[in-house]
Structure formats: structure tokens, C-alpha cells
Design a protein around this motif. Sequence first.
Motif, PDB file in Angstrom:
ATOM      1  N   GLU A 168       0.841  -1.203   0.000  1.00  0.00           N
ATOM      2  CA  GLU A 168       0.000   0.000   0.000  1.00  0.00           C
ATOM      3  C   GLU A 168       0.874   1.250   0.000  1.00  0.00           C
ATOM      4  OE1 GLU A 168      -3.653  -2.144   2.461  1.00  0.00           O
ATOM      5  OE2 GLU A 168      -2.625  -0.422   3.346  1.00  0.00           O
ATOM      6  N   PHE A 169       1.949   1.198   0.727  1.00  0.00           N
ATOM      7  CA  PHE A 169       2.897   2.319   0.757  1.00  0.00           C
ATOM      8  C   PHE A 169       3.443   2.555  -0.659  1.00  0.00           C
ATOM      9  CE2 PHE A 169       6.860   4.503   1.630  1.00  0.00           C
ATOM     10  CZ  PHE A 169       6.628   5.238   2.782  1.00  0.00           C
ATOM     11  N   ALA A 170       3.819   1.449  -1.307  1.00  0.00           N
ATOM     12  CA  ALA A 170       4.380   1.560  -2.652  1.00  0.00           C
ATOM     13  C   ALA A 170       3.348   2.079  -3.654  1.00  0.00           C
ATOM     14  CB  ALA A 170       4.910   0.196  -3.094  1.00  0.00           C
ATOM     15  N   GLU A 171       2.076   1.728  -3.433  1.00  0.00           N
ATOM     16  CA  GLU A 171       1.035   2.213  -4.346  1.00  0.00           C
ATOM     17  C   GLU A 171       0.897   3.734  -4.252  1.00  0.00           C
ATOM     18  OE1 GLU A 171      -2.367  -0.097  -3.271  1.00  0.00           O
ATOM     19  OE2 GLU A 171      -1.529  -1.937  -4.152  1.00  0.00           O
ATOM     20  N   ILE A 172       1.042   4.266  -3.045  1.00  0.00           N
ATOM     21  CA  ILE A 172       0.994   5.732  -2.896  1.00  0.00           C
ATOM     22  C   ILE A 172       2.194   6.361  -3.612  1.00  0.00           C
ATOM     23  CG2 ILE A 172       1.054   7.639  -1.238  1.00  0.00           C
ATOM     24  CD1 ILE A 172      -0.355   5.757   0.759  1.00  0.00           C
ATOM     25  N   LEU A 173       3.346   5.730  -3.454  1.00  0.00           N
ATOM     26  CA  LEU A 173       4.530   6.255  -4.156  1.00  0.00           C
ATOM     27  C   LEU A 173       4.319   6.210  -5.673  1.00  0.00           C
ATOM     28  CD1 LEU A 173       7.531   4.741  -2.124  1.00  0.00           C
ATOM     29  CD2 LEU A 173       6.502   7.009  -1.920  1.00  0.00           C
ATOM     30  N   ASP A 174       3.688   5.145  -6.149  1.00  0.00           N
ATOM     31  CA  ASP A 174       3.414   5.044  -7.596  1.00  0.00           C
ATOM     32  C   ASP A 174       2.518   6.202  -8.050  1.00  0.00           C
ATOM     33  OD1 ASP A 174       4.941   2.793  -7.875  1.00  0.00           O
ATOM     34  OD2 ASP A 174       3.256   1.390  -7.768  1.00  0.00           O
ATOM     35  N   GLN A 175       1.509   6.518  -7.248  1.00  0.00           N
ATOM     36  CA  GLN A 175       0.630   7.644  -7.598  1.00  0.00           C
ATOM     37  C   GLN A 175       1.413   8.953  -7.630  1.00  0.00           C
ATOM     38  OE1 GLN A 175      -3.111   7.874  -5.325  1.00  0.00           O
ATOM     39  NE2 GLN A 175      -2.765   5.745  -4.736  1.00  0.00           N
ATOM     40  N   LEU A 176       2.322   9.103  -6.691  1.00  0.00           N
ATOM     41  CA  LEU A 176       3.125  10.338  -6.641  1.00  0.00           C
ATOM     42  C   LEU A 176       4.050  10.425  -7.854  1.00  0.00           C
ATOM     43  CD1 LEU A 176       3.994  10.273  -2.836  1.00  0.00           C
ATOM     44  CD2 LEU A 176       2.659  12.048  -3.994  1.00  0.00           C
ATOM     45  N   ARG A 177       4.606   9.293  -8.264  1.00  0.00           N
ATOM     46  CA  ARG A 177       5.522   9.296  -9.414  1.00  0.00           C
ATOM     47  C   ARG A 177       4.796   9.656 -10.700  1.00  0.00           C
ATOM     48  NH1 ARG A 177       7.189   4.100  -7.454  1.00  0.00           N
ATOM     49  NH2 ARG A 177       8.848   4.419  -5.928  1.00  0.00           N
ATOM     50  N   ALA A 178       3.504   9.355 -10.734  1.00  0.00           N
ATOM     51  CA  ALA A 178       2.747   9.607 -11.965  1.00  0.00           C
ATOM     52  C   ALA A 178       2.420  11.089 -12.146  1.00  0.00           C
ATOM     53  CB  ALA A 178       1.458   8.779 -11.936  1.00  0.00           C
ATOM     54  N   LEU A 179       2.654  11.893 -11.125  1.00  0.00           N
ATOM     55  CA  LEU A 179       2.304  13.316 -11.201  1.00  0.00           C
ATOM     56  C   LEU A 179       3.326  14.110 -12.015  1.00  0.00           C
ATOM     57  CD1 LEU A 179       1.371  14.029  -7.468  1.00  0.00           C
ATOM     58  CD2 LEU A 179      -0.223  13.750  -9.395  1.00  0.00           C
ATOM     59  N   ASP A 180       2.870  15.229 -12.547  1.00  0.00           N
ATOM     60  CA  ASP A 180       3.788  16.198 -13.144  1.00  0.00           C
ATOM     61  C   ASP A 180       4.728  16.698 -12.034  1.00  0.00           C
ATOM     62  OD1 ASP A 180       3.380  18.838 -15.482  1.00  0.00           O
ATOM     63  OD2 ASP A 180       4.897  18.752 -13.887  1.00  0.00           O
ATOM     64  N   PRO A 181       6.022  16.746 -12.292  1.00  0.00           N
ATOM     65  CA  PRO A 181       6.967  17.196 -11.238  1.00  0.00           C
ATOM     66  C   PRO A 181       6.632  18.580 -10.673  1.00  0.00           C
ATOM     67  CG  PRO A 181       8.160  16.288 -13.110  1.00  0.00           C
ATOM     68  CD  PRO A 181       6.726  16.351 -13.519  1.00  0.00           C
ATOM     69  N   GLU A 182       5.909  19.394 -11.440  1.00  0.00           N
ATOM     70  CA  GLU A 182       5.541  20.737 -10.961  1.00  0.00           C
ATOM     71  C   GLU A 182       4.280  20.716 -10.094  1.00  0.00           C
ATOM     72  OE1 GLU A 182       7.034  23.767 -11.671  1.00  0.00           O
ATOM     73  OE2 GLU A 182       8.708  22.671 -12.577  1.00  0.00           O
ATOM     74  N   ASP A 183       3.640  19.567 -10.017  1.00  0.00           N
ATOM     75  CA  ASP A 183       2.336  19.511  -9.356  1.00  0.00           C
ATOM     76  C   ASP A 183       2.504  19.349  -7.841  1.00  0.00           C
ATOM     77  OD1 ASP A 183      -0.247  19.199  -8.575  1.00  0.00           O
ATOM     78  OD2 ASP A 183      -0.667  17.440  -9.831  1.00  0.00           O
ATOM     79  N   VAL A 184       2.827  20.423  -7.194  1.00  0.00           N
ATOM     80  CA  VAL A 184       3.014  20.401  -5.735  1.00  0.00           C
ATOM     81  C   VAL A 184       1.691  20.111  -5.034  1.00  0.00           C
ATOM     82  CG1 VAL A 184       3.576  21.829  -3.732  1.00  0.00           C
ATOM     83  CG2 VAL A 184       5.013  21.910  -5.776  1.00  0.00           C
ATOM     84  N   ARG A 185       0.652  20.731  -5.494  1.00  0.00           N
ATOM     85  CA  ARG A 185      -0.659  20.537  -4.872  1.00  0.00           C
ATOM     86  C   ARG A 185      -1.047  19.036  -4.906  1.00  0.00           C
ATOM     87  NH1 ARG A 185      -5.629  23.926  -4.696  1.00  0.00           N
ATOM     88  NH2 ARG A 185      -4.347  25.578  -5.618  1.00  0.00           N
ATOM     89  N   GLY A 186      -0.810  18.409  -6.057  1.00  0.00           N
ATOM     90  CA  GLY A 186      -1.123  16.985  -6.199  1.00  0.00           C
ATOM     91  C   GLY A 186      -0.332  16.133  -5.217  1.00  0.00           C
ATOM     92  N   ARG A 187       0.918  16.469  -5.035  1.00  0.00           N
ATOM     93  CA  ARG A 187       1.741  15.711  -4.089  1.00  0.00           C
ATOM     94  C   ARG A 187       1.194  15.848  -2.660  1.00  0.00           C
ATOM     95  NH1 ARG A 187       7.787  17.505  -5.272  1.00  0.00           N
ATOM     96  NH2 ARG A 187       6.846  18.842  -6.876  1.00  0.00           N
ATOM     97  N   LEU A 188       0.808  17.077  -2.324  1.00  0.00           N
ATOM     98  CA  LEU A 188       0.265  17.293  -0.973  1.00  0.00           C
ATOM     99  C   LEU A 188      -1.018  16.500  -0.763  1.00  0.00           C
ATOM    100  CD1 LEU A 188       0.705  21.187  -0.731  1.00  0.00           C
ATOM    101  CD2 LEU A 188       2.188  19.430   0.260  1.00  0.00           C
ATOM    102  N   VAL A 189      -1.843  16.451  -1.804  1.00  0.00           N
ATOM    103  CA  VAL A 189      -3.130  15.760  -1.680  1.00  0.00           C
ATOM    104  C   VAL A 189      -2.913  14.261  -1.529  1.00  0.00           C
ATOM    105  CG1 VAL A 189      -5.253  15.163  -2.912  1.00  0.00           C
ATOM    106  CG2 VAL A 189      -4.434  17.543  -2.903  1.00  0.00           C
ATOM    107  N   ILE A 190      -2.136  13.686  -2.446  1.00  0.00           N
ATOM    108  CA  ILE A 190      -1.956  12.221  -2.424  1.00  0.00           C
ATOM    109  C   ILE A 190      -1.219  11.771  -1.163  1.00  0.00           C
ATOM    110  CG2 ILE A 190      -0.778  10.304  -3.577  1.00  0.00           C
ATOM    111  CD1 ILE A 190      -1.453  11.742  -6.240  1.00  0.00           C
ATOM    112  N   ALA A 191      -0.212  12.526  -0.761  1.00  0.00           N
ATOM    113  CA  ALA A 191       0.547  12.130   0.445  1.00  0.00           C
ATOM    114  C   ALA A 191      -0.242  12.406   1.724  1.00  0.00           C
ATOM    115  CB  ALA A 191       1.886  12.860   0.488  1.00  0.00           C
TER     116      ALA A 191
END
Lengths: 107, 320
Positions: free
Chosen positions: A37-60
Amino acid sequence: MSDRPPRDPDALRRYIAELLASGLETETEPMPRTEREFAEILDQLRALDPEDVRGRLVIAGFLDHPYGPEQQRCQECIYYLVHRRWCDIPEISLPCEPDWWCRLWRI
Amino acid sequence: MANLLWLQGGACSGNTMSFLNAEEPSACDLVTDFGINILWHPSLGMELGDNLQRLLRACVSGEIPLDIFVFEGTVVRGPDGTGAWNRFAGRPMKDWVAELAQAAQYVVAIGDCATWGGIPATAPNPTDSTGLQFLKRQKGGFLGADFRSKAGLPVINIPGCPAHPDWVTQILVAVATGRAADIRLDDFQRPKTFFASFTQTGCTRNMHFAYKVSATEFGQRKGCLFYDLGCRGPMTHSPCNRILWNRQSSKTRSGMPCLGCTEPEFPFFDLAPGTVFKTQTVMGVPKDLPEGVDKTGYIKLTVAAKAAAPKWAEEDIFVV
């Protein structure tokens, strides 16, 4: 607030703090129970645009305060660099404050 | 002169490769300086076919005194207890092992497979493999818990995947030169001289362990590999950071987590997906803590260490 996050770490930290203070809804649950499950969250984070800070905050699941009965917070998390005030998980790699928290927290 | 016979069961030859790369002493030193007569070895032996069978029978009968019997790899018992999946010199290898172990003054198991079954004995263990005197953590194995060689010792276990070459040759020299009585064994019959300390002992990342700074990617020179990347250095008994590999380095020094390969449970968690190179946690706290440390103490230590961590601990101090 501009959609394009600032690059300067201190400015970026303030930008994130404002986002969280303004009530940004983030995915604090479910906490990853297994490494898969931890790795699945990391996978979602990797799929984001590197500029997408908001997305990283939401998923994490970022919060700007400690979380849970044990009041977990970045300060004690092994990914947190105390002096840089920085989350060192490559998939997050963002400035943080010691009293913040996210669901990838581990000690 | 001490006669040594080395056979391989369910093995990848990794321990043979390791042995042949030994330096202090080298495999050649065993012969020229320490009086070891290598009767046969899978990579060095000259005899084949009938000649090899004659040699092995002579060892079993006592016609050729067998001082040291070294076994590498698992004892394969499958299918259905016949051992037919690992035949050697005209019969199941397990039958040779049973007879040679009784004939030998000393029996030495080299590598995880021979000591406790290693990867082949991992569930579902399709070949019904076992180590010589252990199956994983359970004592017994192929020879039985009460087995003693002619000299009165249990199997001397030198685990590792592979075992470090110098662990192998130094123990063989001790046995061959009459100093076997000086070898003190731990509960898993490992020589304490090598296996009383931890892989972490001597690790160059200990300062990062102390200040709770984590490595987050392989090969990083900064950070400890225990917190995130599944390193088992604080829980594994081995001298990997005292007796360096190739006299140069170790897994952890080069940024590769210790896999705990000298412990009976190796490979851990039956290699289930997501368990290799990832520290297993429960609500963010590692499942396996450094030996002798409890959860409360670990959390207290972390809080104090993070609060005390100096700035340099967060930086790469190994500047080229």
C-alpha cells in the motif's frame, strides 16, 4: 495565489503552508498498512507532473499539524531533514515544517 | 596432513566461488602452508565417474581417513524422500552425505543452503530441501539435532549467501591445525569469532543510524539503510563490516541494504512481494527493531536523536 509553485525553498514552504491553511483537502486516510500500500501511494506520486506540488500534498495526505493519538509529526519522521526542514522522500521532496504530517510518516 | 572433501548439494556454487577467491588465507595457502589435502572439490577435483565413486567409498569405509567433510548447498530429499532430484556419483547425494558425515572427524556446512536450507528451502520448498543440522531456525535438519561428528562436535555452520571467503578458510585452517576446540559456537553453531557482532558493527553509516537520517535510494552515500530500504544490519550477526569483502567494502558501505543472509530466516518473509529492500513497518514503526531494542525505547531514541542531529548528518560528507 499563482498556480505555479515558487522554486525557492523558503518561498515554496510558505506557498505550501498557505495551501494547507486555506483548507486544502488531502488524503490523510487510509494510512498505508502494508509496504505494498505504501508503494502504491509512491506510484501515484511518481505519476504526477513534477511541478504539481498541490497533487503531491493531496496524495501524500499532508496536514499542517500533528496527527493521530500519538501526535505524529514530521519532526520525528525518518524522512525529515531537521536542518533543511525538508521531506527527503524522492517522490515528495518538498520543504516542510516540523509540526506537519503526512500519511507516509515513519519513524 | 588433513584430508578435506567438499561436495555440493542443492547449490548455485556461490560458496565455491567465494572460497576460490579467499585471500587470508587463500585456497592455495590451505594446501601449501596448512597441510590440507583436498581430496576432491567440485571445481578442483580431477576424478570423474567410477574413480570418484571409488574415492567416496574409500572415505566412507575409512580406507581414506576423512578429516573434514565440507558441504555446500541443501540436502535435497525430494521427491517423496528419495533424494532422486539430486543424484551424484551414482546415487542420491543425501545418501553420500549421511555416510560421509558419519565417517568424518569434522563436518562443516558452508553457506545458507547447507546450514539452514536458504533459498531452496523457502516455502513451498518444492525440493524438500534442508540444511545439514537445521531447517531454518528449527534444529534437526538432515543429520538430526543430536548429530556429532567423530571428533564430538556438531556441524560447524558458516552461513552467508555466500559465506565470506576468509570465514571459510580461517575455520578450515583452525580445524586442520588441531585448534577446533578453540572454536566457540553460538546457538546456531556459528563460530562466535565471526558471528557474535552485527553487520552494523563497523558500518560507515552508523552516524546516520544514530541521528536517524535515512537513505532513500540505493547507492546514496548519505543516510542509514535501516529506516526505509530494509537493511537488516542491526539485527544480523556477521562481521561484514569488520572483515571487508574483497578487502575493500561491504554491501552497506556501498549503499546496498544488508539482506540478513547469515540468519536462519533468510530470505525473510518468504520473498513476498514488497518485502525485499523495504523496511516493514506497523503504523510507521519498524516491525523488526535493532536487537535488544523495544518499541518504546526506539521511539524515545528517535525523538532525542532527531532533536540532536547535527547539520552535517544531513549532507554527503564522503566528498570525492
